[in-house]
Design a protein around this motif. Structure first.
Motif, PDB file in Angstrom:
ATOM      1  N   GLN A  49      36.692  25.704 -16.215  1.00  0.00           N
ATOM      2  CA  GLN A  49      37.598  24.637 -16.642  1.00  0.00           C
ATOM      3  C   GLN A  49      38.164  24.923 -18.033  1.00  0.00           C
ATOM      4  O   GLN A  49      39.357  24.728 -18.279  1.00  0.00           O
ATOM      5  N   GLN A  50      37.314  25.377 -18.950  1.00  0.00           N
ATOM      6  CA  GLN A  50      37.787  25.718 -20.292  1.00  0.00           C
ATOM      7  C   GLN A  50      38.766  26.892 -20.244  1.00  0.00           C
ATOM      8  O   GLN A  50      39.784  26.883 -20.928  1.00  0.00           O
ATOM      9  N   GLN A  52      40.655  27.762 -17.712  1.00  0.00           N
ATOM     10  CA  GLN A  52      41.908  27.324 -17.088  1.00  0.00           C
ATOM     11  C   GLN A  52      42.736  26.467 -18.042  1.00  0.00           C
ATOM     12  O   GLN A  52      43.961  26.491 -17.989  1.00  0.00           O
ATOM     13  N   ALA A  53      42.069  25.720 -18.924  1.00  0.00           N
ATOM     14  CA  ALA A  53      42.802  24.915 -19.907  1.00  0.00           C
ATOM     15  C   ALA A  53      43.546  25.821 -20.886  1.00  0.00           C
ATOM     16  O   ALA A  53      44.676  25.524 -21.279  1.00  0.00           O
ATOM     17  N   GLU A  54      42.912  26.928 -21.272  1.00  0.00           N
ATOM     18  CA  GLU A  54      43.530  27.871 -22.209  1.00  0.00           C
ATOM     19  C   GLU A  54      44.507  28.819 -21.510  1.00  0.00           C
ATOM     20  O   GLU A  54      45.564  29.125 -22.042  1.00  0.00           O
ATOM     21  N   PRO A  56      45.921  28.976 -17.791  1.00  0.00           N
ATOM     22  CA  PRO A  56      45.943  28.372 -16.458  1.00  0.00           C
ATOM     23  C   PRO A  56      46.014  29.369 -15.293  1.00  0.00           C
ATOM     24  O   PRO A  56      45.571  29.059 -14.206  1.00  0.00           O
TER      25      PRO A  56
END
Length: 154
Positions: A49-50, A52-54, A56
């Motif tokens: 998740q981290q 993908q946040a940085e 995608p």
């Protein structure tokens, strides 16, 4: 014309089983491996998740990278089985050198790196590496036995 049926030396059987193991590793990478394993998260220090946040598109990119890697492992496994049933089975010395070099560069290095990073798969990879190494050792034992038999026949 009759063909002489060659026996299956144990070294060739071990090498063929190793080749099948490579195909299985490749299939895992191609079809089952997620973009990040728990060991990847531990090593990198970021969750999916981290990441993908940085970045995608990183998970999608990693999926493709592992599919390609898996394809190469499947291809290596198929070629290894082919060598096992042909030149390795006939105890051709060049086959030993080729399988030795290929094994060091592939499963040998993979096992070393997986121990370095503390992979959850390190022991399974070590077992597969031992299978490969055992096929090399048996090849040499079988060559020596054949040479001894030939010496007695003279």
């Amino acid at each position: 014309m009759t063909r002489h049926r060659r026996s299956w030396p144990f070294s060739a059987i071990l090498l063929a089983v190793f080749g099948v193991a490579l195909v299985c590793i490749g299939a895992f990478f191609m079809f089952l491996r997620p973009p990040l394993l728990p060991e990847d998260v531990r090593f990198v220090g970021l969750s999916l998740q981290q990441l993908q946040a940085e970045q995608p598109r990183m998970a999608s990119w990693l999926e493709r990278v592992f599919q390609v890697l898996g394809g190469y492992a499947v291809a290596s496994g198929i070629l290894t089985v082919t060598v096992a049933v042909t030149s390795f089975r006939r105890h051709e010395r060049w086959a030993l050198l080729g399988v030795l070099a290929a094994g060091v560069a592939s499963i040998g290095w993979m096992a070393v790196v997986n121990f370095i990073i503390g992979s959850d798969f390190r022991w399974a990879l070590l077992a597969i590496t031992i299978l490969w190494a055992a096929s090399m050792g048996m090849f040499l034992v079988e060559l020596r036995q054949a040479a001894m038999r030939a010496g007695r026949a003279e």
